[in-house]
Design an enzyme around this catalytic site. Structure first.
Site, PDB file in Angstrom:
ATOM      1  N   SER A   1       0.818  -1.209   0.000  1.00  0.00           N
ATOM      2  CA  SER A   1       0.000   0.000   0.000  1.00  0.00           C
ATOM      3  C   SER A   1       0.855   1.262   0.000  1.00  0.00           C
ATOM      4  O   SER A   1       0.347   2.348  -0.177  1.00  0.00           O
ATOM      5  CB  SER A   1      -0.920  -0.007   1.224  1.00  0.00           C
ATOM      6  OG  SER A   1      -1.805  -1.107   1.148  1.00  0.00           O
TER       7      SER A   1
ATOM      8  N   GLN B   1     -12.508   4.510  -9.269  1.00  0.00           N
ATOM      9  CA  GLN B   1     -13.176   3.524 -10.135  1.00  0.00           C
ATOM     10  C   GLN B   1     -12.672   2.115  -9.853  1.00  0.00           C
ATOM     11  O   GLN B   1     -13.446   1.164  -9.800  1.00  0.00           O
ATOM     12  CB  GLN B   1     -12.975   3.871 -11.606  1.00  0.00           C
ATOM     13  CG  GLN B   1     -13.545   2.798 -12.523  1.00  0.00           C
ATOM     14  CD  GLN B   1     -13.826   3.305 -13.925  1.00  0.00           C
ATOM     15  OE1 GLN B   1     -14.536   4.286 -14.114  1.00  0.00           O
ATOM     16  NE2 GLN B   1     -13.271   2.626 -14.914  1.00  0.00           N
ATOM     17  N   GLU B   2     -11.373   2.000  -9.629  1.00  0.00           N
ATOM     18  CA  GLU B   2     -10.815   0.679  -9.324  1.00  0.00           C
ATOM     19  C   GLU B   2     -11.412   0.141  -8.031  1.00  0.00           C
ATOM     20  O   GLU B   2     -11.776  -1.025  -7.917  1.00  0.00           O
ATOM     21  CB  GLU B   2      -9.290   0.787  -9.208  1.00  0.00           C
ATOM     22  CG  GLU B   2      -8.636  -0.532  -8.858  1.00  0.00           C
ATOM     23  CD  GLU B   2      -7.114  -0.420  -8.805  1.00  0.00           C
ATOM     24  OE1 GLU B   2      -6.582   0.660  -9.140  1.00  0.00           O
ATOM     25  OE2 GLU B   2      -6.472  -1.413  -8.423  1.00  0.00           O
TER      26      GLU B   2
END
Lengths: 383, 379, 383, 379
Positions: A135, A247-248
């Site tokens: 991350s 969107q992902e």
């Protein structure tokens, strides 16, 4: 109980839904055992999806896409999960890779790359994660060094979806000397098994998502034309990633949503037909309450997800809400999958029962597209 | 956190050392299990037999080392922690009980003697229509001259493909209540009319369907009394639940230690991820729950050792419920803490998850354990 | 973070919201200590609400109501919770009692009763629960025996909201000999402290909801005109209850929703201002994640509740969805209140901090209007 | 489920019998607490003193009955279970520790002697700006001729309104780290310059703000060493956490038993509500968790008794965290199981909820306990 049609749907979208359902059940599912055995899906099935018009439906027709909206992609995602196909990497190919190109590539590049992605001639992938990152994108160490009209890219990536079958790859790499986020650029590479400096590593064997290729990738002086920097200038990568992430994340949440719905459907059906102590499992209060709770979660998640999809269709899905959707719906999907598997008893563990796969496949959703812990931090920042 | 006696501490330390040496690396374990596809390694198990460990809990007169449920649990816990591929042990240890309590001298010598030498035993109770509800058994044992003829299908039979014998429960009578008319048989491997087929599961090769077609069993194969399998089964429930709990305590502790090792090592945003409060707090909760499992398990094992004939339905169910649910929780959270690495097969966390997620189902589901506990409370 | 305006809202509704907010904060709140001390709210405040047009807003103007919709009631409910008033029994008075009259009473009765409820001259209550019932309505034992043009009602009720201040009471009682649900009727009684056969019992002291009168009621040959059977004939009570329950449950869920939102708001504010270990509590990761999770629940619940409100405004809120909303949102509100109280530390327990009241007030929502366990059974029946 | 010694069993039985007789009914408890508005009944406490119970854990040389942490916990658990309004005990027992370990002979005789006779003691550490973070204390003890002058505000002070003395922690020095420069004082009730004001809480009258304005304390009031309060406090944490855990174990068990009694009695749809699987399963889980709390608490208490000087940060934090979180969970679920009756003040469940919901906050919040556990794991 079949889910009611979502507010954002339409007759046309329902037709797409039927087409997608038919494609997955009749054309993909028979090949899943093969995909699982070889560790990656057949590329012919990408081309077939392209023929049917199921790829890049939210890309303008001018670039070979379907001219539709995210709602079309949503239908495809839902039907893949409902059919129970773990192998085709459409979510990455359509909703991520094609949209980076659409948003940041030059007109000439769009004309060159998007039709190939829409037809399924090419499969797209995006290489962000490295063994030392996750991350934490600032920790990216893959380097792209300018050499005349080219970059030479060196480094290694891991957990790359579609890594085995991809022909087109977006690589997150460090360019120039800027530290932290400012030094990251996205570079597009056309790749094949024989591209010099490009090596596909192991297909990683995973708990779930069998048959879908998640791989390591290695770059050793991979040459990429300098014009292939997305956005045309260096250092835009982090901002580009941030812009595409809602969107992902919404796509990931939607996979979770469809998985949750499927888990409940499968389990209601199973517990009504399976008998124990002389009556259907469904007659036991524990079963009824478990499923009532799961069905409520399903309904609540669906309200929320539909809300998010509508916002996104209007261009109004903010980072916070997308993070909420990603974290919350994937968490709930895993919880529901676990509770449903428990209601199957031993059969839930048998590979012939789809709930076993669903449990395993769903688990990764809490990890990818930004671990849920990172999502919570994003939400916290908004408070 | 449980206080071990010096002997128990020494036993546990010996097992831990053995596992570090023999099954400490993934490569070692892969070599012993055909890359993780098999749950039991006969050669490794034979080494444990030579060390005399498999006689734990078996009376001295049959060549065992004596000891009680506490020692059996210790063995199950530590081998499970050490990821020793001796998946055959749990069922074998459970199977030993009915033979010890109800078997003929001859059956005991054969079965218990084999166990001590590293042979594996199996139990075959579940049927497609009779899982947690064992009284629904329909597999039929019809009397015939000199014995019984068995017809029917069994499922979820662990070890069947490895075992010297199956301890089969079949229906000898349909009169009376559903719990009556069941009988235990000791079926030797290779008995004609018995066919064993593996079931593919998330956990690899562990369990089997077993088909009986006109399978003849002589009178001497009856274990205990005809039509008395139900009370005989009930008498073995303490040990089944405790051994399963012990095995999951070990697995849960291993998942915990693996996760903690990972979060101390793995850095994100410049710090070990374990230093983030969100992870630290979750790990603290898991540490606490594992200690609770351990204290509960060994307290119930001690109660069983103090009065071996006493049924401990509430206590044994609590131990099983707590240990399996906790182990599953640790594995689920461990996987999340390890991110993508938890999902990838090259780390062990996904195998911990596969092992623990089914543990809340077998040996009586968590729901059944809760039913039992509730019943003992008068509900 | 102020909640975004709901899709179902409008400028007019926002004006009502402002009016309601002003009424609660300026007129009701100063009297709450008095209400708590005496155990019931001042009836003058009902009349004041009537003057302002805040009562029975969803009752047609022809009957003295506001001619609005459930959205108006929703605004009133939300603003009462936001102001932190535990004492006024509007949810029962407006969204329940008045709507039974509107749905089942004769035209003459509507003309007689509704204007008095809308003006606040009367306070309404409904007496269902008995010491031996609860969620099991079949167990009702209060009897109404026909005696010429009257019924004589005898029995006892408990947990009756507005029981101390009510002037108008709907009583669920057994009429005739039919067993089970078929024998239950709803009778309307005009009552006062001096009505023969009617006695108000103790005001029950509760963990929360202080200042709002929850009482026992006793009937001993209470005379009610025979025409006061709702719907005009006996035995309709159970069906009438079933028909009105979705709105009642949605109202309960909405109280929970507003409570949840308030809990998050209060706690974000507090943790940003309170320091520990040299920095704001909000800077601790545990605090951030707890609040991120609570804020996500808030967002998800709001999507779902708004969905339910929209369905209800269109007349399409089914029993299952209402049960889901009641069970799920009240559960989440209690969980969030508990987590938020924990973040206040010791101060969360102090009566001067509203979170302590909120925790106590919210708890009952999982119990009333059908215990959440009963809701789960209703959901299970739909599967 | 924890195995008591015969002496412990007899002690517990005596307390249980006492509570059944004296505090068994709501009417009895209301009479002792002004209808629930007070948490401590001096007359009842005096009866316990006469029975010699309040000397548990106090050395024989000061008139106590000896015994250790296990016995103290047993007393706290059983009186809490019995709903005996002796809310002053917990803080008194905790306060006894520093006097025993660090007090002068004179302080010990005065304070410990008083405790045994049924006097209450208080501790005053928290300040408006220093809750879980005790090192942030600003209440100032300035040296003056023959002693110290105290100025500042304390809060969350349990028992202050009842106690013979306040064990005050104040800042005597600002040099060094935040943890240095704190000193303990024994402040007698009624000392000029000290004002005590009650704080209304969900739990009734229990805690107080304490204001010090030019309050003079002679040198002889220093407990232990000047500037050494921090290590002295640390040495008392085991006992604080264990006693709080014991008290919440008792309260949790009481909430559990009350809920079970109710669900067996209460009928809906023709059956006792406890017979519904949804409730039965929840109750089974709670029974299991309470047994875990008990085993954990008494194991840690035994460890403390085995080595009284040993700090048990992980173990004591686990006991406190587990017991308080479980008790709160039992009360929350008990309230739901009792429906409207759980919410009404005439049943005890709402008081169980009020008592337990704050228990996860005082004596170090659950978050702090998790931080501590995580730290001991190297995170």
């Amino acid at each position: 109980m079949t889910a009611a049609r979502s507010r954002w749907s339409s007759d046309e979208l329902e037709q797409v839904r039927n087409l997608a359902a038919s494609y997955f059940t009749k054309e993909v599912l028979p090949n899943v055992p093969k995909h699982v055995a070889q560790g990656y899906p057949d590329k012919a099935l990408y081309r077939r999806a392209g023929e049917l018009g199921l790829l890049c439906m939210s890309i303008p027709e001018a670039y070979g896409g379907g001219g539709g909206t995210f709602a079309h992609e949503a239908v495809l995602i839902e039907e893949q999960v409902r059919a129970g196909d773990p192998s085709m990497g459409f979510a990455v190919h359509c909703t991520i890779v094609a949209h980076y190109v659409l948003a940041y590539a030059s007109e000439a590049q769009k004309k060159r790359w998007l039709p190939k992605l829409a037809s399924g001639e090419w499969v797209g992938a995006i290489a962000m994660t490295e063994p030392g990152t996750g991350s934490d994108l600032q920790a990216i160490s893959t380097r792209a060094v300018r050499d005349g009209d080219f970059y030479r890219v060196s480094g290694s990536k891991t957990f790359i979806s579609n890594g085995r079958v991809c022909d087109f790859l977006i690589i997150a790499a460090r360019t120039g000397d800027a530290k932290g986020h400012a030094g990251i650029s996205l570079l597009c590479a056309e790749v094949s098994d024989t591209t010099p400096g490009f090596e596909r590593g192991r297909i990683l064997d995973k708990l779930g998502g069998k048959g879908q290729d998640t791989t390591e990738l290695f770059f050793d002086d991979l040459k990429i034309p300098a014009t292939n920097v997305l956005g045309g200038e260096e250092g835009q990568g982090f901002i580009q990633l941030m812009q595409q992430l809602p969107q992902e994340r919404l796509s990931t949440a939607l996979i979770a949503m469809a998985s949750l719905e499927r888990a409940v459907d499968l389990t209601v059906e199973y517990t009504k037909q399976r008998h124990a102590f002389g009556k259907p499992l469904f007659a036991l209060q524990n079963t009824r309450f478990e499923l009532a709770e799961c069905a409520t979660l399903r309904r609540v998640c669906r309200s929320f997800i539909d809300d998010c999809i509508e916002s996104h269709l209007k261009g109004g899905l903010d980072v916070t809400t997308a993070a909420m959707a990603k974290y919350w719906v994937t968490d709930q999907a895993c919880i529901v999958a676990d509770r449903c598997l428990q209601l199957f008893g031993g059969y839930g563990y048998m590979k012939e029962y789809p709930i076993a796969h669903l449990f395993a496949d769903t688990r990764v959703l809490r990890i990818l597209a930004g671990a849920n812990e990172v999502m919570k931090e994003l939400v916290a920042r908004s408070l | 956190m449980h206080a071990r006696t010096p002997e128990q501490a020494a036993f546990a330390a010996a097992i831990d050392a053995f596992c570090r040496a023999k099954t400490g690396t993934r490569a070692q374990r892969d070599a012993l299990t055909r890359n993780g596809t098999e749950a039991h390694s006969p050669p490794l198990y034979a080494q444990m037999a030579e060390l005399g460990w498999l006689g734990v809990g078996i009376p001295l007169e049959y060549g065992g080392s004596g000891g009680g449920m506490t020692d059996i649990c210790l063995f199950a816990e530590r081998t499970s922690y050490g990821l020793a591929p001796v998946g055959g042990y749990v069922t074998t240890a459970v199977a030993a009980g009915p033979y010890m309590k109800f078997g003929t001298r001859e059956q005991r010598e054969k079965v218990l003697g084999g166990i001590i030498r590293g042979r594996v035993e199996a139990i075959s109770i579940s049927e497609p229509g009779a899982g947690s509800d064992a009284a629904a058994i329909t597999c039929r044992a019809a009397r015939t001259s000199g014995g019984f003829v068995i017809n029917g299908q069994k499922t979820w039979c662990s070890n069947a493909h490895l075992a010297d014998h199956l301890l089969l429960v079949a229906r000898t009578s349909n009169s009376g209540s559903r719990h009556e008319g069941l009988t235990m048989f000791c079926v030797p491997a290779g008995t004609p009319g018995m066919e064993i087929r593996g079931i593919p599961t998330l956990g690899g090769k562990e369990v089997n369907d077993v088909y009986f077609t006109d399978c003849f069993l002589p009178e001497s194969t009856v274990v205990g009394a005809v039509d008395q399998a139900w009370p005989q089964l009930m008498a073995g429930l303490n040990s089944e639940r405790l051994i399963l709990a012990a095995s999951m305590l070990g697995r849960g502790r291993r998942a915990f230690d693996d996760a903690v090792a990972y979060v101390k090592e793995r850095k994100q945003f410049g710090k070990p991820v374990g230093s983030f409060q969100a992870l630290k707090h979750r790990i603290a909760d898991l540490a606490m729950e594992l200690d609770c499992c351990e204290l509960l398990l060994y307290r119930v094992a001690a109660m069983a050792d103090e009065a071996p004939e006493r049924m401990l339905p509430r206590e044994a169910s609590m131990a099983k419920l707590k240990a399996t649910e906790t182990a599953k929780r640790v594995a689920l959270e461990g996987m999340q803490m390890m991110g993508g690495y938890g999902y990838a097969l090259e780390y062990d966390m996904e195998s911990h998850l596969r092992a623990t997620v089914i543990s809340t189902v077998y040996g009586g589901t968590s729901e059944i354990q809760r039913d039992i506990i509730g019943k003992t409370l008068g509900l």
